[in-house]
Scaffold this motif. Structure first.
Motif, PDB file in Angstrom:
ATOM      1  N   SER A  15       1.213  -1.131  -0.354  1.00 19.61           N
ATOM      2  CA  SER A  15      -0.098   0.189  -0.099  1.00 19.61           C
ATOM      3  C   SER A  15       1.008   1.131  -0.252  1.00 19.61           C
ATOM      4  O   SER A  15       0.776   2.168  -0.758  1.00 19.61           O
ATOM      5  CB  SER A  15      -0.610  -0.014   1.482  1.00 19.61           C
ATOM      6  N   LEU A  48       2.344   1.998  -3.447  1.00 17.16           N
ATOM      7  CA  LEU A  48       1.413   1.955  -4.073  1.00 17.16           C
ATOM      8  C   LEU A  48       1.436   4.081  -3.943  1.00 17.16           C
ATOM      9  O   LEU A  48       1.036   4.301  -5.224  1.00 17.16           O
ATOM     10  CB  LEU A  48       0.671   1.912  -4.309  1.00 17.16           C
ATOM     11  N   ASP A  49       0.842   4.290  -2.862  1.00 15.02           N
ATOM     12  CA  ASP A  49       1.173   5.587  -2.445  1.00 15.02           C
ATOM     13  C   ASP A  49       2.215   6.620  -3.799  1.00 15.02           C
ATOM     14  O   ASP A  49       1.613   7.776  -3.901  1.00 15.02           O
ATOM     15  CB  ASP A  49       0.776   5.831  -1.048  1.00 15.02           C
ATOM     16  N   LYS A  59      -6.470   2.254  -6.016  1.00 11.35           N
ATOM     17  CA  LYS A  59      -6.504   1.535  -4.594  1.00 11.35           C
ATOM     18  C   LYS A  59      -7.479   0.688  -5.055  1.00 11.35           C
ATOM     19  O   LYS A  59      -7.206  -0.371  -4.324  1.00 11.35           O
ATOM     20  CB  LYS A  59      -6.024   2.048  -4.220  1.00 11.35           C
ATOM     21  N   LYS A  63      -7.713  -3.721  -5.016  1.00 14.15           N
ATOM     22  CA  LYS A  63      -8.755  -3.895  -4.032  1.00 14.15           C
ATOM     23  C   LYS A  63      -9.438  -4.895  -4.010  1.00 14.15           C
ATOM     24  O   LYS A  63     -10.019  -6.471  -3.566  1.00 14.15           O
ATOM     25  CB  LYS A  63      -9.686  -3.615  -2.675  1.00 14.15           C
ATOM     26  N   PHE A  73      -4.524  -2.710   2.406  1.00 13.06           N
ATOM     27  CA  PHE A  73      -4.568  -1.320   2.296  1.00 13.06           C
ATOM     28  C   PHE A  73      -4.861  -0.073   3.827  1.00 13.06           C
ATOM     29  O   PHE A  73      -5.291   1.228   2.899  1.00 13.06           O
ATOM     30  CB  PHE A  73      -5.810  -1.429   0.908  1.00 13.06           C
TER      31      PHE A  73
END
Ligand SMILES: Nc1nc2c(ncn2[C@@H]2O[C@H](COP(=O)(O)OP(=O)(O)OP(=O)(O)O)[C@@H](O)[C@H]2O)c(=O)[nH]1
Ligand SMILES: [Mg+2]
Length: 322
Positions: free
Chosen positions: A38, A41-42, A96, A100, A321
């Protein structure tokens, strides 16, 4: 909640505050995996609005590094690309949520309830290579079963490793569950026969069989496990009802090749993935679900009794996440 019974007979339902407490512990246990997926990814979407091919390349690397494996990573990237192409996904801030969604789909594998009510004693054999957490998991499962009002029995069929029997006995004392054993070096299938005999005669609900850690490449050891299976079914028709394979999440992709060998030899019905707390390789959960199509039943997120949790795809994905 773990489905030990058919839907109608489901016993305890956790209270809302327990559920929240569990979720926080799960999140904490999965913190390194969360960082790997997570937070990275951010980082890659920061300041970028559009989903460009370069961004997808970076995403591929993030997923791959978190041990999702090649084929699962490729499938996810392909699905994301298609959504972008169909203009269903055009903004990186929605990436995101899309991931998910796709991950929950991969992790949801249909399975039948165990129906402990109609199969008594219900026999579960726990297998896996050295040190993955079999004995510890049996202790935790026993604790869980007792808290559900059931009456479990442990069987010490690891007669191979020094002190293995004592280790199970210590767990038995700790959680208040009797252990059926013989001397070290005894034939494991004879111990299992005794165990089932005791369970039938003394009215235990569930039998958990601890087995030796073994290298899946050693055929004679695999043969021994198959012999246990045969002897169990001789003493009690239909036993073992479940064959649960324990895998250590910190071994990442190695866990997959272990699972493939065990699946071929034993017909594994469920997977328990331990040590998710110590690793950034939690993405291996997705690789296991996709490549093996065996349901993940339990996950271990620490060494405490309560740190074995029923696996819930929704909860797991939210935890990595959140
Ligand atoms: N952090 C963490 N440690 C775990 C978890 N599950 C098991 N362990 C630890 O892993 C180590 C090995 O556990 P065992 O239960 O002895 O493993 P085993 O598969 O029975 O090992 P063998 O009998 O030697 O094959 C122990 O130190 C456990 O405390 C988990 O979910 N998280
Ligand atoms: Mg053991």
């Amino acid at each position: 909640m773990f489905g030990w019974f058919g839907k109608k007979q489901q016993k305890s339902v956790p209270k809302e505050e327990d559920r929240k407490g569990f979720f926080e512990r799960l999140k904490q246990g999965l913190s390194r995996t969360r960082e790997a997926i997570s937070q990275n990814l951010d980082r890659i979407v920061m300041g970028k609005k559009e989903i460009t091919p370069e961004l997808l390349d970076e995403l591929e690397e993030v997923l791959f590094t978190a041990d999702l494996g090649v084929s699962t990573t490729m499938e996810l990237i392909q699905d994301v690309k298609e959504r972008v192409k169909r203009k269903e996904l055009n903004d990186s801030s929605k990436l995101k949520e899309a991931l998910k969604d796709l991950m929950k789909n991969i992790l949801t594998i249909e399975r039948q309830p165990l129906e402990l009510d109609s199969k008594r004693p219900f026999v579960i054999i726990i297998i896996g290579v050295n040190g993955v957490g079999k004995t510890t998991t049996i202790g935790k499962l026993g604790h869980h079963l007792k808290s559900e009002g059931l009456n479990p029995l442990f069987v010490a069929a690891d007669t191979f490793r020094a002190a293995a029997i004592e280790q199970l006995e210590i767990w038995g004392e700790r959680v208040g569950i009797p252990v059926i054993k013989q001397k070290p070096g005894a034939d494991p299938s004879a111990v299992v026969y005794d165990g089932l005999e005791a369970a039938v005669n003394r009215g235990f609900d569930v039998v958990l069989i601890d087995t030796a850690g073994r290298l899946h490449t050693k055929h004679n050891l695999m043969d021994e496990l198959m012999k246990i299976q045969r002897v169990a079914s001789k003493r009690l028709e239909g036993a073992p009802h479940e064959v649960w394979l324990v895998l250590d999440a910190t071994t990442g992709q190695n866990a997959i090749s272990q699972a493939k060998s065990f699946k071929e030899a034993m017909g594994v019905t469920g997977i328990i993935l331990t040590k998710l707390d110590g690793t950034a390789k939690g993405g291996v959960v997705l690789a296991i679900a996709k490549e093996l199509q065996i349901p993940i039943l339990w996950i271990g997120v620490g060494e405490k009794l309560e740190d074995l949790r029923p696996f819930d795809p929704e909860e797991f994905v939210e935890a990595i996440f959140d």
